[in-house]
Enzyme design. Structure first.
Site, PDB file in Angstrom:
ATOM      1  N   ASP A   1      -1.797  10.477  -1.584  1.00  0.00           N
ATOM      2  CA  ASP A   1      -1.592  10.121  -0.175  1.00  0.00           C
ATOM      3  C   ASP A   1      -0.129  10.383   0.190  1.00  0.00           C
ATOM      4  OD1 ASP A   1      -2.034   9.161   2.326  1.00  0.00           O
ATOM      5  OD2 ASP A   1      -2.571   7.125   1.720  1.00  0.00           O
TER       6      ASP A   1
ATOM      7  N   LYS B   1       1.324  11.945   2.688  1.00  0.00           N
ATOM      8  CA  LYS B   1       1.702  11.910   4.110  1.00  0.00           C
ATOM      9  C   LYS B   1       2.905  12.808   4.390  1.00  0.00           C
ATOM     10  CE  LYS B   1      -0.520   7.578   5.243  1.00  0.00           C
ATOM     11  NZ  LYS B   1      -0.732   6.934   3.946  1.00  0.00           N
TER      12      LYS B   1
ATOM     13  N   ASP C   1       7.271  16.530   7.354  1.00  0.00           N
ATOM     14  CA  ASP C   1       8.524  17.184   7.736  1.00  0.00           C
ATOM     15  C   ASP C   1       8.326  18.641   8.185  1.00  0.00           C
ATOM     16  OD1 ASP C   1      11.385  17.319   7.938  1.00  0.00           O
ATOM     17  OD2 ASP C   1      11.397  15.693   6.468  1.00  0.00           O
TER      18      ASP C   1
HETATM   19  N1  5IU Z   1      -4.102   3.753   4.163  1.00  0.00           N
HETATM   20  C1  5IU Z   1      -4.535   2.732   4.997  1.00  0.00           C
HETATM   21  N2  5IU Z   1      -4.701   2.993   6.319  1.00  0.00           N
HETATM   22  C2  5IU Z   1      -4.499   4.226   6.839  1.00  0.00           C
HETATM   23  C3  5IU Z   1      -4.058   5.245   5.950  1.00  0.00           C
HETATM   24  C4  5IU Z   1      -3.883   4.986   4.645  1.00  0.00           C
HETATM   25  O1  5IU Z   1      -4.771   1.630   4.586  1.00  0.00           O
HETATM   26  O2  5IU Z   1      -4.711   4.423   8.031  1.00  0.00           O
HETATM   27  I1  5IU Z   1      -3.721   7.062   6.658  1.00  0.00           I
HETATM   28  C5  5IU Z   1      -3.901   3.541   2.737  1.00  0.00           C
HETATM   29  C6  5IU Z   1      -2.939   2.476   2.373  1.00  0.00           C
HETATM   30  C7  5IU Z   1      -3.460   2.004   1.073  1.00  0.00           C
HETATM   31  C8  5IU Z   1      -4.970   2.157   1.180  1.00  0.00           C
HETATM   32  O3  5IU Z   1      -3.000   2.874   0.052  1.00  0.00           O
HETATM   33  O4  5IU Z   1      -5.150   3.217   2.123  1.00  0.00           O
HETATM   34  C9  5IU Z   1      -5.713   0.954   1.658  1.00  0.00           C
HETATM   35  O5  5IU Z   1      -5.530  -0.098   0.776  1.00  0.00           O
HETATM   36  P1  5IU Z   1      -6.199  -1.544   0.972  1.00  0.00           P
HETATM   37  O6  5IU Z   1      -7.716  -1.313   0.904  1.00  0.00           O
HETATM   38  O7  5IU Z   1      -5.672  -2.330  -0.175  1.00  0.00           O
HETATM   39  O8  5IU Z   1      -5.766  -2.084   2.287  1.00  0.00           O
END
Ligand code: 5IU
Length: 475
Positions: free
Chosen positions: A309, A311, A314
């Site tokens: 992930d 993201k 840049d």
């Molecule tokens: N994550 C989110 N929401 C988003 C995005 C990514 O929660 O909109 I884009 C990531 C953050 C974390 C995981 O790494 O997904 C969700 O974790 P939890 O189920 O513990 O909240």
């Protein structure tokens, strides 16, 4: 490349009428003052051989398993190269036969093999791309192409963004320069052609994804994963949907843990129940190549893909520098597409030799107060259309795309919590898949904080897959 040989070749092409000046209509409908008709060359075997040799000279020095010509003139050129280099040839049909084996590509090949593509003239790159698409659908690696003449109308750039590296023997400018030096054309004609190129140097490739506009409203939600795998443009979407159906799991576990030991342990525990494992390696101080390798072997053992992930957000040049450490090791990465095409182009270039990389665009976040702008969502959809061989789909909370070949991954899923203290918002797996259109749910703490992560993952797996089966039945 021998300069004299190329000059001779250009002059002879001019003599026999391959290169014509006047008023012509190109395949795309565009009017052009110059036309390059390479088909004639097949009537001149010696010249055909020279052209083929020149094409081979500019090919990247790699060991290809196959060569494939773009129909029609690319085929005799590829045949000659195949003979000269003793390289097996594949023949792509324009339409599949409706008798016999119904194959689109003739020849003997295996998934994972590489193929060099040969074309005579490059305008937008559409013909080359159609061949690439067919070969990639057969799991062949088709990332390099050679072309005799590049008309400098944007084709090379178009192909580059689709992960295809194309090398021309000669550009139109260079060809004009040779003809001018030998007194074959007038300055006024050169000026006219050059002005035409300058005015028409942007073209577009129409890809399968571009046709998404004509897809009926809820096509993505009603089709089964099996059907969608068949229609997929991106090879990794096909692989992922294959995993999803064979394991009956549309669960991605988000491995938000504090050390690599925990990461590897969790991967082993949840491996049998997931199609994807999501990571944030920048939160792991001890992450290394060796950990990546160990993770890869767990992924192979349990048949899931690795999803970083990252993201990336840049400008292209910066992401190109971040790629090695933060992207190269994973199968799939996330991108926030607000910086224009440079970022995705940088990834397409970095992953050029590896068509098995995918990008998921962050279109809509799960947290309170997250951006929910129609304009931004449209940017995401447009980026997916422009980079069909890179973009696999979106992270979103709602169905922002109806294209069956794109995936919706949705985080913010929990069976017990409604949120956390820092703005995270949760819905149930049934709501995420059944109502909001998720193909794959992403669950972090719902699994990682459980005393039995394997059992928790098995529970989410069962809930999410049943919700998917209900959805395709209901709609
Ligand atoms: N994550 C989110 N929401 C988003 C995005 C990514 O929660 O909109 I884009 C990531 C953050 C974390 C995981 O790494 O997904 C969700 O974790 P939890 O189920 O513990 O909240």
């Amino acid at each position: 490349m021998e300069k004299d040989k190329l000059e001779e070749c250009i002059l002879q092409m001019h003599e026999i009428g391959v290169l014509k000046f006047g008023d012509f209509t190109l395949k795309s409908g565009m009017q052009s003052p110059v036309y390059f008709d390479m088909r004639i060359v097949t009537s001149y075997p010696k010249l055909l051989k020279v052209v083929s040799e020149l094409l081979w000279c500019v090919a990247p020095r790699k060991a290809y398993d196959h060569i494939c010509g773009v129909a029609y003139t690319g085929i005799p050129l590829a045949t000659v190269i195949s003979q000269l280099q003793d390289m097996p040839m594949l023949v792509r049909r324009k339409e599949s036969k409706n008798y016999g084996t119904k194959q689109l590509v003739e020849g003997v090949y295996r998934a994972g093999q590489s193929c060099l593509i040969v074309e005579d003239v490059l305008v937008s790159g559409t013909s080359v791309y159609e061949t690439v698409e067919t070969l990639r659908n057969l799991q062949l690696n088709a990332s390099d192409a050679v072309v005799f003449l590049d008309r400098q109308q944007g084709g090379a750039c178009n192909l580059h963004t689709l992960g295809v590296n194309i090398t021309p023997v000669v550009t139109l400018d260079q060809m004009l320069e040779v003809l001018k030096r030998h007194g074959r054309i007038q300055d006024t004609m050169i000026a006219e052609v050059q002005q035409f190129i300058r005015k028409n140097n942007v073209t577009k490739i129409r890809t399968k994804c571009e046709e998404a506009v004509s897809v009926p409203a809820n096509e993505r939600l009603i089709k089964t994963f099996e059907l969608r795998a068949d229609a997929a443009v991106h090879p990794l979407v096909r692989s992922l949907l294959g995993i999803v159906t064979s394991k009956r799991s549309n669960l991605c576990v988000s491995a938000d843990v504090s050390s690599c030991t925990e990461l590897l342990t969790l991967a082993q525990q949840v491996g049998p129940h997931i199609c994807l494992l999501k990571t944030h390696v920048d939160t792991l101080p001890d992450f290394s190549d060796s950990v990546a390798q160990q993770l890869r072997s767990v992924a192979q053992q349990h048949n899931f893909l690795l999803f970083e992930d990252s993201k990336f957000v840049d400008i292209g040049a910066t992401v190109a520098r971040q790629w090695e450490r933060r992207g190269a090791w994973a199968d799939i990465v996330t991108v926030v597409p607000i910086a224009g095409d440079g970022l995705l182009t940088a990834i397409a270039q970095a992953a050029l030799d590896n068509s098995k990389k995918g990008v998921i665009l962050v279109a809509e976040m799960s947290s309170d107060g997250a951006l929910r702008s129609a304009e931004y969502q449209e940017m995401c959809r447009a980026a997916a259309k422009r980079f069909p061989h890179l973009v696999m789909g979106f992270v979103s909370q709602s169905s922002i795309s109806q294209s069956p070949w794109l995936l919706q991954l949705s985080p913010g899923v929990s069976v017990s919590a409604s949120g956390d203290a820092l703005g995270q918002r949760y819905v149930s797996p049934e709501c995420s898949v059944g109502e909001r259109g998720a193909d794959v749910i992403i669950v972090g703490r719902g699994v990682t904080t459980s005393s039995d992560p394997a059992a928790a993952a098995a529970n989410y797996q069962q809930l999410a897959y049943s919700a998917y089966l209900e959805r395709v039945k209901r709609l």
